[in-house]
Write an enzyme that holds these catalytic residues in place. Structure first.
Site, PDB file in Angstrom:
ATOM      1  N   GLN A 273     -47.566  -1.759   9.833  1.00 34.35           N
ATOM      2  CA  GLN A 273     -47.977  -1.949  11.346  1.00 34.35           C
ATOM      3  C   GLN A 273     -47.567  -3.178  11.747  1.00 34.35           C
ATOM      4  O   GLN A 273     -48.407  -4.031  11.722  1.00 34.35           O
ATOM      5  CB  GLN A 273     -49.583  -1.558  11.229  1.00 34.35           C
TER       6      GLN A 273
ATOM      7  N   GLY B 172     -72.388   2.242  14.072  1.00 29.57           N
ATOM      8  CA  GLY B 172     -72.272   3.597  14.936  1.00 29.57           C
ATOM      9  C   GLY B 172     -73.205   4.554  14.467  1.00 29.57           C
ATOM     10  O   GLY B 172     -72.980   4.696  13.074  1.00 29.57           O
TER      11      GLY B 172
ATOM     12  N   HIS C  91     -63.735 -27.919 -38.646  1.00 39.28           N
ATOM     13  CA  HIS C  91     -64.054 -28.834 -37.706  1.00 39.28           C
ATOM     14  C   HIS C  91     -63.028 -29.603 -37.233  1.00 39.28           C
ATOM     15  O   HIS C  91     -62.121 -30.214 -37.695  1.00 39.28           O
ATOM     16  CB  HIS C  91     -64.969 -29.959 -38.529  1.00 39.28           C
TER      17      HIS C  91
ATOM     18  N   TYR D 106     -56.828 -29.486 -34.681  1.00 36.28           N
ATOM     19  CA  TYR D 106     -55.811 -28.881 -33.530  1.00 36.28           C
ATOM     20  C   TYR D 106     -54.945 -27.914 -34.458  1.00 36.28           C
ATOM     21  O   TYR D 106     -54.033 -28.560 -35.425  1.00 36.28           O
ATOM     22  CB  TYR D 106     -55.279 -29.667 -32.687  1.00 36.28           C
TER      23      TYR D 106
ATOM     24  N   ASN E 243     -46.997 -30.280 -33.640  1.00 37.11           N
ATOM     25  CA  ASN E 243     -46.000 -29.213 -33.218  1.00 37.11           C
ATOM     26  C   ASN E 243     -45.111 -29.600 -32.544  1.00 37.11           C
ATOM     27  O   ASN E 243     -43.955 -28.945 -32.302  1.00 37.11           O
ATOM     28  CB  ASN E 243     -46.443 -27.873 -32.853  1.00 37.11           C
TER      29      ASN E 243
ATOM     30  N   ALA F 114     -56.614 -36.266 -48.520  1.00 40.61           N
ATOM     31  CA  ALA F 114     -57.219 -36.804 -47.308  1.00 40.61           C
ATOM     32  C   ALA F 114     -56.313 -37.932 -46.726  1.00 40.61           C
ATOM     33  O   ALA F 114     -55.853 -38.776 -47.586  1.00 40.61           O
ATOM     34  CB  ALA F 114     -58.488 -37.190 -47.473  1.00 40.61           C
TER      35      ALA F 114
END
Length: 463
Positions: free
Chosen positions: A60, A128, A352, A355, A375, A412
């Site tokens: 339209q 209406g 704990h 990542y 990484n 460690a």
């Protein structure tokens, strides 16, 4: 909406406004589905192509009224349509397929030329009014509020702007719609008068819930509709056997699914294609998107995007699962752990402060606290593989690409840069060296120096 985003593309419970309307319309299984686009049509058309590949669009170019818009849709379909044409508005996201099916069914059963979807509202001011014939129940007029008489003002049944038409009669009547009104536009509602004057029946179908016909014109109304739809979704879930502890603070998308006995705790958002399995618990204060939660899993204070959480796994609190995360059965991702593109095997724990990115970890392995899977080398991502039944020490750096064999241990504080054979212990840290008397020489008079001197005297037995 006061937005750069076209109104019908604003989001509500995981779908655009027009997306909700399309979903309801698809429940009718129409032979053709046409969306009339005008303002921002490039954006709207692109969105339609993404969410419904079979939808057709009619342009339209100039917004010359609702009647003109429907005429554009019919022209897209060749000018006329045999059978029933249902017309809906693109900004009514609460409209249901059930209500549209009832509209189409009533239209066919009553033999109407046009059937209006109506609703009874608590306050009809500005709407209406539907005026009916007292004997037959047929609609004799739709009277705008400003034109209504005092008795008509008392009518609470209103026009929704949704209609079912006889396709042939609609095409003929649209050709007779005039534009001699204050807006100079073609009004679709004029078709009703044209058909009635030609001796055709105009009927109505009453919506069960007046809120279904509410249109969205600003962000206040958008928020109100979101609350209504969210409550509807949660009610359906609870009636199907899901426990929602606090519906007032729980938000879900229409595409979220549950199994029986799932539990959702307060402050939780479930978005996209998230699925919560039998007996799983999510929350409190969790946000899951496109995430699959296995049966019996527990997810607490967690953000997850595109993850798969295995049966009886535990996540959180304060975990972040990024896309590509796959957690095996009875695995654990604990406090302040972030994962990305990581496969973590059955029974494996990352408890704990760690990542895990671009990694595969086998079964029943324990990753020590404060471990980082290194990484990224500044240009490319690399993969780390940790075998099954491994024990890695705290404060480990795994510099990818590297492989830790099954049953291996790492000490460690190690920075692992070479592969570790199965069953080996890897130690990768400098030798410790103690420099006696350093504090007394370099920090004389300090609290540390005084404490050290006191400890020396005590050990020597000095008073």
């Amino acid at each position: 909406m006061k937005s750069a985003t076209p109104k019908v593309l604003h989001s509500l419970c995981g779908r655009s406004l027009v997306g909700h309307v399309l979903a309801a319309a698809r429940e009718l299984e129409p032979e053709e589905l046409v969306v009339v686009v005008g303002h921002a049509r490039e954006q709207v058309s692109a969105h339609l192509a993404e969410i419904d590949a079979n939808v057709r669009t009619a342009v339209q170019a100039q917004q010359n009224g609702t009647g003109h818009a429907v005429r554009m849709a019919l022209e897209e379909l060749g000018g006329t349509v045999d059978g029933t044409v249902v017309v809906v508005c693109g900004d009514t996201p609460l409209l249901t397929g059930e209500t549209l099916r009832k509209l189409a069914s009533t239209h066919a059963a009553d033999g109407n030329a046009v059937t209006v979807l109506t609703a009874e509202v608590p306050d009809a001011t500005g709407y209406g009014r539907i005026v009916r014939d007292g004997a037959s129940g047929a609609v004799t007029a739709i009277v705008e509020h400003k034109d209504a008489t005092e008795s008509q003002h008392a009518i609470r049944e209103i026009n929704s702007g949704v209609f079912a038409f006889d396709g042939q009669l609609l095409a003929d009547a649209l050709g007779k719609v005039r534009t001699d009104n204050s807006q100079g536009e073609e009004y679709l509602t004029d078709v009703l008068g044209i058909l009635r004057e030609a001796g055709h029946r105009v009927g109505a179908s009453l919506a069960a819930d007046h809120r279904e016909i509410v249109g969205i014109n600003n962000r206040v109304q958008l928020a109100e509709a979101r609350r209504i739809l969210n409550d509807r979704l949660l009610t359906d879930a609870m009636l199907a056997g899901v426990t929602v502890v606090d519906p007032a603070t729980t938000w879900v998308d229409v595409t979220v699914t549950f199994e029986q006995d799932a539990v959702v705790h307060p402050g939780t958002q479930l978005l996209g294609t998230t699925h919560v399995g039998t007996g799983a618990e999510v929350g409190p204060n969790s946000r899951l998107k496109d995430t699959r939660v296995g049966a019996g899993a527990r997810v607490d204070n967690t953000v997850s995007d595109g993850a798969e959480i295995g049966e009886d796994a535990t996540v959180g609190p304060y975990a972040y699962l990024r896309p590509g995360t796959r957690l095996g059965r009875k695995s654990k991702v604990g406090t302040y752990v972030e994962t990305k593109n990581a496969s973590i095997g059955e029974g494996t724990k990352v408890p704990h402060l760690s990542y895990v990115g671009d990694a595969t970890i086998g079964e029943y392995t324990n990753i020590g606290a404060a471990s980082v899977f290194v990484n990224y080398d500044g240009e490319a991502k690399h993969h780390t593989t940790v075998g099954s039944h491994c024990k890695t020490g705290s404060d480990n750096m795994f510099v990818a690409p590297v492989t830790i064999g099954d049953g291996a241990y790492t000490a460690a504080g190690s920075v692992i840069t070479k592969d570790v054979p199965p069953g080996s212990l890897a130690v990768a840290r400098g030798q410790q060296r103690n420099i006696e008397g350093w504090v007394a020489r370099k920090r004389p008079g300090s609290g540390s120096a005084k404490a050290a001197e006191a400890a020396r005297r005590e050990a020597a037995g000095e008073s």
